[in-house]
Scaffold this active site. Structure first.
Site, PDB file in Angstrom:
ATOM      1  CG  ASP A 141      -1.961  -1.153   1.155  1.00  0.00           C
ATOM      2  OD1 ASP A 141      -1.863  -1.995   0.243  1.00  0.00           O
ATOM      3  OD2 ASP A 141      -2.816  -1.223   2.049  1.00  0.00           O
ATOM      4  CB  CYS A 165      -2.182  -2.625   5.411  1.00  0.00           C
ATOM      5  SG  CYS A 165      -3.829  -1.897   5.181  1.00  0.00           S
ATOM      6  CE  LYS A 167      -3.528  -4.465   1.264  1.00  0.00           C
ATOM      7  NZ  LYS A 167      -4.213  -3.519   2.134  1.00  0.00           N
TER       8      LYS A 167
HETATM    9  C1  C5J Z   1      -3.095   0.582   5.472  1.00  0.00           C
HETATM   10  C2  C5J Z   1      -4.813   1.824   6.591  1.00  0.00           C
HETATM   11  N1  C5J Z   1      -2.583   0.379   4.261  1.00  0.00           N
HETATM   12  N2  C5J Z   1      -4.006   2.231   7.569  1.00  0.00           N
HETATM   13  N3  C5J Z   1      -4.352   1.096   5.545  1.00  0.00           N
HETATM   14  O1  C5J Z   1      -2.440   0.355   6.476  1.00  0.00           O
HETATM   15  O2  C5J Z   1      -5.979   2.125   6.606  1.00  0.00           O
END
Ligand code: C5J
Length: 223
Positions: free
Chosen positions: A27, A165, A132
């Site tokens: 991400d 994540c 995702k």
């Molecule tokens: C991730 C989030 N990628 N913190 N998403 O950690 O909402």
């Protein structure tokens, strides 16, 4: 398979076979890393994550040179929001909700500029990108099938955010039998105390769900 490599990690040495190891980059999207996206809409200071970019770029370069499998993930939803549970849409008090139009396109929607990976870490030809809908990489994706198809046994995990994540994915992977090494300087949190404790949680109890090491130790092992 090739010769196994070993590096100094917490809580003890991590051994991996480059042929069955994937680098997972979680991400690293504008929505989390840059102003005007999902992360900032939730009240976060996105500059907290910037320190991950330089070490992660170096890891990507080393891994590409060594020929390891590289898998990027992106959190995001379909334009019609059909994969977005109301529980996620309505959570919190965001200035801009998922699907709303922000300065970088619709917040956290697949195909939008803001939902894509930052230029510094853009995937190259041959690398896998997994979209995702959740925090973990396995839920409602082909991630598990891709790992099985490629015979992957170990994951070197990087990306953001450490306690969300990254943790969710590492916990899910650990339960599925993967050995996970988290690179401490290539994962980032909006909260410095969460960063420290999230890394401790991984390696505590004899490595309850993984190993932790700085990226330099991993790059040295590959060299
Ligand atoms: C991730 C989030 N990628 N913190 N998403 O950690 O909402």
């Amino acid at each position: 398979t090739s010769a196994p490599l070993t590096l100094l990690a917490r809580p003890y040495d991590f051994t991996f076979d480059p042929a069955t190891t994937a680098l997972v980059v979680i991400d690293m999207q504008r929505d989390f890393m840059e102003p005007g996206g999902f992360g900032e809409s939730l009240g976060n200071d996105v500059s907290q994550l910037r320190s991950t970019i330089e070490p992660l770029a170096a890891v990507l370069a080393a891994v590409r040179a060594a020929g390891l499998t590289v898998i990027h993930t992106r959190e995001g939803h379909l334009p019609d929001l059909s994969d977005l549970p109301p529980a996620k849409l309505n959570r919190g008090d965001a200035a801009l909700k998922i699907g709303d139009v922000g300065p970088k396109g619709r917040i956290l929607i697949r195909g939008e500029y803001g939902q894509d990976i930052i230029d510094e870490l853009a995937p190259v030809e041959g690398e896998i990108v997994i979209d995702k809908p959740g925090k973990g990489a396995f839920y409602a994706t082909s991630f598990g099938d891709v790992l099985a198809e490629k015979g992957i046994k170990s994951l070197v995990v990087t990306g953001v955010t450490t306690e969300v994540c990254v943790h969710t994915t590492v916990r899910e992977a650990n339960d599925r039998g993967y050995e996970c090494l988290v690179l401490s300087d290539c994962v980032g949190s909006y909260f410095p105390e969460f960063q420290r404790v999230a890394l401790e949680m991984i390696a505590a109890q004899g490595g309850i769900f993984g190993w932790v090491a700085p990226s330099a130790a991993f790059i040295d092992a590959l060299a």
